[in-house]
Enzyme design. Structure first.
Site, PDB file in Angstrom:
ATOM      1  CE1 TYR A 155      -2.919  -3.132   0.450  1.00  0.00           C
ATOM      2  CE2 TYR A 155      -3.350  -2.506   2.715  1.00  0.00           C
ATOM      3  CZ  TYR A 155      -3.538  -3.361   1.654  1.00  0.00           C
ATOM      4  OH  TYR A 155      -4.362  -4.445   1.817  1.00  0.00           O
ATOM      5  CG  HIS A 157      -0.423  -8.598   0.584  1.00  0.00           C
ATOM      6  ND1 HIS A 157      -0.153  -7.258   0.591  1.00  0.00           N
ATOM      7  CD2 HIS A 157      -1.763  -8.681   0.367  1.00  0.00           C
ATOM      8  CE1 HIS A 157      -1.269  -6.569   0.394  1.00  0.00           C
ATOM      9  NE2 HIS A 157      -2.258  -7.405   0.252  1.00  0.00           N
TER      10      HIS A 157
HETATM   11  N1  LIG Z   1      -5.171  -8.932   1.890  1.00  0.00           N
HETATM   12  C1  LIG Z   1      -5.560  -8.459   0.733  1.00  0.00           C
HETATM   13  O1  LIG Z   1      -5.194  -8.980  -0.341  1.00  0.00           O
HETATM   14  C2  LIG Z   1      -6.492  -7.283   0.710  1.00  0.00           C
HETATM   15  C3  LIG Z   1      -7.170  -6.948  -0.477  1.00  0.00           C
HETATM   16  C4  LIG Z   1      -8.044  -5.863  -0.449  1.00  0.00           C
HETATM   17  C5  LIG Z   1      -8.211  -5.131   0.729  1.00  0.00           C
HETATM   18  N2  LIG Z   1      -7.526  -5.469   1.861  1.00  0.00           N
HETATM   19  C6  LIG Z   1      -7.688  -4.719   3.144  1.00  0.00           C
HETATM   20  O2  LIG Z   1      -9.077  -4.655   3.441  1.00  0.00           O
HETATM   21  C7  LIG Z   1      -9.458  -3.304   3.628  1.00  0.00           C
HETATM   22  C8  LIG Z   1     -10.902  -3.084   3.223  1.00  0.00           C
HETATM   23  O3  LIG Z   1     -11.084  -3.376   1.851  1.00  0.00           O
HETATM   24  P1  LIG Z   1     -11.322  -2.246   0.748  1.00  0.00           P
HETATM   25  O4  LIG Z   1     -10.785  -0.969   1.256  1.00  0.00           O
HETATM   26  O5  LIG Z   1     -10.767  -2.748  -0.517  1.00  0.00           O
HETATM   27  O6  LIG Z   1     -12.905  -2.205   0.568  1.00  0.00           O
HETATM   28  P2  LIG Z   1     -14.169  -1.976   1.542  1.00  0.00           P
HETATM   29  O7  LIG Z   1     -13.744  -1.723   2.934  1.00  0.00           O
HETATM   30  O8  LIG Z   1     -15.131  -3.089   1.263  1.00  0.00           O
HETATM   31  O9  LIG Z   1     -14.807  -0.676   0.885  1.00  0.00           O
HETATM   32  C9  LIG Z   1     -14.286   0.598   1.096  1.00  0.00           C
HETATM   33  C10 LIG Z   1     -15.282   1.591   0.528  1.00  0.00           C
HETATM   34  O10 LIG Z   1     -16.543   1.415   1.186  1.00  0.00           O
HETATM   35  C11 LIG Z   1     -17.065   2.652   1.588  1.00  0.00           C
HETATM   36  N3  LIG Z   1     -17.656   2.517   2.925  1.00  0.00           N
HETATM   37  C12 LIG Z   1     -17.075   2.036   4.046  1.00  0.00           C
HETATM   38  N4  LIG Z   1     -17.920   2.093   5.084  1.00  0.00           N
HETATM   39  C13 LIG Z   1     -19.067   2.619   4.619  1.00  0.00           C
HETATM   40  C14 LIG Z   1     -20.311   2.948   5.213  1.00  0.00           C
HETATM   41  N5  LIG Z   1     -20.546   2.744   6.511  1.00  0.00           N
HETATM   42  N6  LIG Z   1     -21.294   3.486   4.422  1.00  0.00           N
HETATM   43  C15 LIG Z   1     -21.067   3.721   3.119  1.00  0.00           C
HETATM   44  N7  LIG Z   1     -19.896   3.438   2.487  1.00  0.00           N
HETATM   45  C16 LIG Z   1     -18.905   2.898   3.239  1.00  0.00           C
HETATM   46  C17 LIG Z   1     -15.901   3.604   1.656  1.00  0.00           C
HETATM   47  O11 LIG Z   1     -16.329   4.863   1.235  1.00  0.00           O
HETATM   48  P3  LIG Z   1     -16.211   6.176   2.209  1.00  0.00           P
HETATM   49  O12 LIG Z   1     -14.759   6.455   2.307  1.00  0.00           O
HETATM   50  O13 LIG Z   1     -16.984   7.191   1.449  1.00  0.00           O
HETATM   51  O14 LIG Z   1     -16.833   5.806   3.528  1.00  0.00           O
HETATM   52  C18 LIG Z   1     -14.864   3.022   0.714  1.00  0.00           C
HETATM   53  O15 LIG Z   1     -14.921   3.638  -0.544  1.00  0.00           O
HETATM   54  C19 LIG Z   1      -8.457  -2.543   2.754  1.00  0.00           C
HETATM   55  O16 LIG Z   1      -8.486  -1.162   3.019  1.00  0.00           O
HETATM   56  C20 LIG Z   1      -7.188  -3.275   3.090  1.00  0.00           C
HETATM   57  O17 LIG Z   1      -6.690  -2.846   4.346  1.00  0.00           O
HETATM   58  C21 LIG Z   1      -6.686  -6.546   1.857  1.00  0.00           C
END
Ligand SMILES: NC(=O)c1ccc[n+]([C@@H]2O[C@H](COP(=O)([O-])OP(=O)(O)OC[C@H]3O[C@@H](n4cnc5c(N)ncnc54)[C@H](OP(=O)(O)O)[C@@H]3O)[C@@H](O)[C@H]2O)c1
Length: 264
Positions: free
Chosen positions: A39, A95
């Protein structure tokens, strides 16, 4: 070591002041932050921890890029992560399962990282069932962080992880907003007077799965943390599980990184 059930995700899908966001989330009561070498924000996350005034009271996870196990620099990269973060993390994950490297060798390297004092515990991410079994046979694995939300059926992996005593961590827990779309989610939200995001996150944590949603908005950060105090009825849980079985769509996929997801 118990991993707090809700954490702050920091995948750079949006342009954000990560230090400010981390400090804000910790001020709201978050006790768990997830980052990764990939990241490119470990230094900013570390700065946010220090801005909060209590950098050591937070469960901190980072992830070693899978290529570091292929080029033999995992240990050095872990050292660099610790320097950037400004403290030893509670958890370091592999990862993605490194292609062409046996799981046993990967876990041996993670044990070296732990023995060198560069992390308190070790875990994996994006491991399929055979890879998880092989990892668990070598060492205590704190979690397998995988895509997990109401639009994907992860029941087989979850069952395997349960049998091994390994908690799953849900990444993309709101599927970047797509998890709000099924009508069942809206209906349950309306019935309980909560938001669709709270419905889909509560469905995750009520199964004993840790969730790490990313939000850049104070209101959403608060709402996401508040799911710890909510409760869904068994029929709501079943209805949402049926959505996951029906939709079964994976959004996070890289052909050059993916394991055979459904390998038994
Ligand atoms: N290990 C891996 O391979 C891997 C892969 C992907 C992700 N990850 C980890 O998992 C974390 C989460 O996944 P992600 O960031 O990809 O997706 P996510 O958490 O499913 O989605 C993030 C999005 O959802 C919105 N959101 C969050 N809470 C909300 C709410 N209460 N109401 C409305 N919208 C909401 C946010 O918008 P707003 O900012 O407008 O609230 C943001 O744009 C990552 O940040 C990372 O740390 C790990």
């Amino acid at each position: 070591m118990t991993i707090p059930k809700i954490g702050l995700g920091t995948a750079p899908i949006v342009d954000v002041d990560w230090a400010g966001l981390v400090a804000t989330a910790l001020g709201l009561g978050y006790t768990h932050v997830d980052t990764a070498q990939m990241y490119d924000n470990e230094a900013a996350v570390g700065q946010g921890l220090r801005m909060s005034g209590h950098p050591d009271d937070v469960f901190l996870t980072t992830k070693i890029h899978q290529d570091r196990f292929r080029d033999g620099t995992a240990l050095e990269s872990a050292q660099t992560s610790v320097e950037k973060l400004g403290r030893v993390p509670d958890l370091m994950l592999v990862h993605w399962p490194p292609r062409g490297v046996e799981t046993e060798a990967v876990i041996d390297t993670m044990l070296e990282v732990q023995a060198a004092g560069l992390t308190r515990s070790i875990g994996v991410s994006n491991f399929n069932r055979p890879q998880l079994r092989a990892a668990a046979a070598k060492a205590p694995i704190a979690t397998n962080q995988v895509e997990f939300h109401v639009l994907i059926d992860q029941s087989a992996l979850h069952e395997e992880a349960r049998a091994l005593g390994i908690p799953l961590t849900a990444y993309m827990p709101v599927a970047r907003g797509k998890a709000f779309d099924p009508p069942e989610v809206g209906q349950i939200a309306a019935r309980h007077g909560i938001t669709p995001a709270q419905v889909v996150l509560r469905w995750i944590v009520q199964q004993g799965v840790i969730a790490i949603p990313l939000s850049t908005k104070v209101e959403n950060l608060k709402a996401n943390l508040a799911v710890l105090d909510l409760s869904l009825e068994p029929e709501d849980m079943d209805a949402l599980t049926a959505v996951a079985t029906r939709e079964n769509t994976r959004f996070c996929s890289r052909p050059d990184w993916d394991p055979v997801w459904d390998a038994e």
